[in-house]
Scaffold this motif. Structure first.
Motif, PDB file in Angstrom:
ATOM      1  N   ILE A  48     -24.096  -9.751  65.648  1.00  0.00           N
ATOM      2  CA  ILE A  48     -24.468 -10.470  66.813  1.00  0.00           C
ATOM      3  C   ILE A  48     -25.966 -10.848  66.208  1.00  0.00           C
ATOM      4  O   ILE A  48     -26.845 -10.167  65.819  1.00  0.00           O
ATOM      5  CB  ILE A  48     -24.826  -9.527  68.209  1.00  0.00           C
ATOM      6  CG1 ILE A  48     -23.378  -8.982  68.445  1.00  0.00           C
ATOM      7  CG2 ILE A  48     -25.601 -10.451  69.307  1.00  0.00           C
ATOM      8  CD1 ILE A  48     -22.570 -10.245  68.821  1.00  0.00           C
TER       9      ILE A  48
ATOM     10  N   LYS B 186     -27.610 -15.214  72.344  1.00  0.00           N
ATOM     11  CA  LYS B 186     -27.121 -14.352  71.222  1.00  0.00           C
ATOM     12  C   LYS B 186     -25.657 -14.743  70.973  1.00  0.00           C
ATOM     13  O   LYS B 186     -24.980 -15.203  71.830  1.00  0.00           O
ATOM     14  CB  LYS B 186     -26.923 -12.654  71.889  1.00  0.00           C
ATOM     15  CG  LYS B 186     -28.272 -11.999  72.144  1.00  0.00           C
ATOM     16  CD  LYS B 186     -28.082 -10.527  72.325  1.00  0.00           C
ATOM     17  CE  LYS B 186     -29.457  -9.834  72.373  1.00  0.00           C
ATOM     18  NZ  LYS B 186     -29.821  -9.307  73.589  1.00  0.00           N
TER      19      LYS B 186
ATOM     20  N   ASP C 299     -22.095 -14.213  68.112  1.00  0.00           N
ATOM     21  CA  ASP C 299     -21.683 -13.562  67.008  1.00  0.00           C
ATOM     22  C   ASP C 299     -21.365 -14.515  65.915  1.00  0.00           C
ATOM     23  O   ASP C 299     -20.274 -15.313  66.093  1.00  0.00           O
ATOM     24  CB  ASP C 299     -20.332 -12.981  67.634  1.00  0.00           C
ATOM     25  CG  ASP C 299     -19.523 -12.447  66.576  1.00  0.00           C
ATOM     26  OD1 ASP C 299     -19.845 -12.335  65.484  1.00  0.00           O
ATOM     27  OD2 ASP C 299     -18.355 -11.958  66.640  1.00  0.00           O
TER      28      ASP C 299
ATOM     29  N   GLY D 157     -18.108 -14.143  63.711  1.00  0.00           N
ATOM     30  CA  GLY D 157     -17.293 -14.089  64.690  1.00  0.00           C
ATOM     31  C   GLY D 157     -16.852 -15.714  64.745  1.00  0.00           C
ATOM     32  O   GLY D 157     -15.701 -16.266  64.575  1.00  0.00           O
TER      33      GLY D 157
END
Ligand SMILES: [Zn+2]
Ligand SMILES: [Zn+2]
Length: 164
Positions: free
Chosen positions: A2, A106, A108, A111
């Motif tokens: 993150i 925030k 990821d 991801g």
């Protein structure tokens, strides 16, 4: 992983670069992993008024059987992906998948890029562009030379030949 992008959202910032490892170890085809370890992304981030631009260059290596002849083949691919991260959509959701909503600043990043790569995987995976594949009758790999099967003869052509 993150990444907190608050500082990019708060101020206009010049491009900043970071490197990420991408983990594809659980991606399998027919029960075996198809990514070699070591996939990496070089990510550039730039803060603009109210949004953050992401530009990522990704390199990864696939190892799996050729779609035509079945020979285990290793190929390295590169891709460039861009996104615009916003904290809210003003005036409805914009078209296109490049906008990503990050209400708490925030994201990821790994991801997000993993998804980009998985959506961008090559349709056709060949050991070489002109792979000749396998003989449909005897199964010989025709890249290694011709097989001994007689060429397919159309019975109508055969009848025609007898008339001549
Ligand atoms: Zn092949
Ligand atoms: Zn054959």
């Amino acid at each position: 992983m993150i990444v907190d992008l608050k500082r990019f959202f708060l101020h206009d910032t010049p491009w900043e670069t970071m490197e990420l490892d991408l983990d594809f170890s659980e991606v399998e085809e027919l029960g075996r992993p198809i990514f070699l370890p070591g996939a990496r992304a070089q990510v550039e981030l730039k803060g603009l008024a109210g949004s953050v631009s992401v530009k990522a260059h990704v390199a990864y290596t696939l190892e799996k059987p050729c779609d035509r002849c079945g020979a285990l083949t290793r190929k390295t691919y590169t891709g460039t992906f861009t996104h615009i991260l916003v904290r809210e959509f003003s005036g409805g959701e914009p078209d296109g998948g490049e906008y990503v909503l990050v209400p708490d600043c925030k994201v990821d990043l790994a991801g997000l890029l993993r998804e980009d790569v998985l959506l961008d995987l090559p349709w056709k995976f060949l050991c070489r562009e002109d792979c000749k594949g396998l003989c449909p009758r005897c199964g010989k790999n025709l890249n290694e030379g011709p097989c001994t099967c007689s060429p397919e003869v159309d019975p109508r052509m055969e009848a025609l030949r007898e008339l001549l």
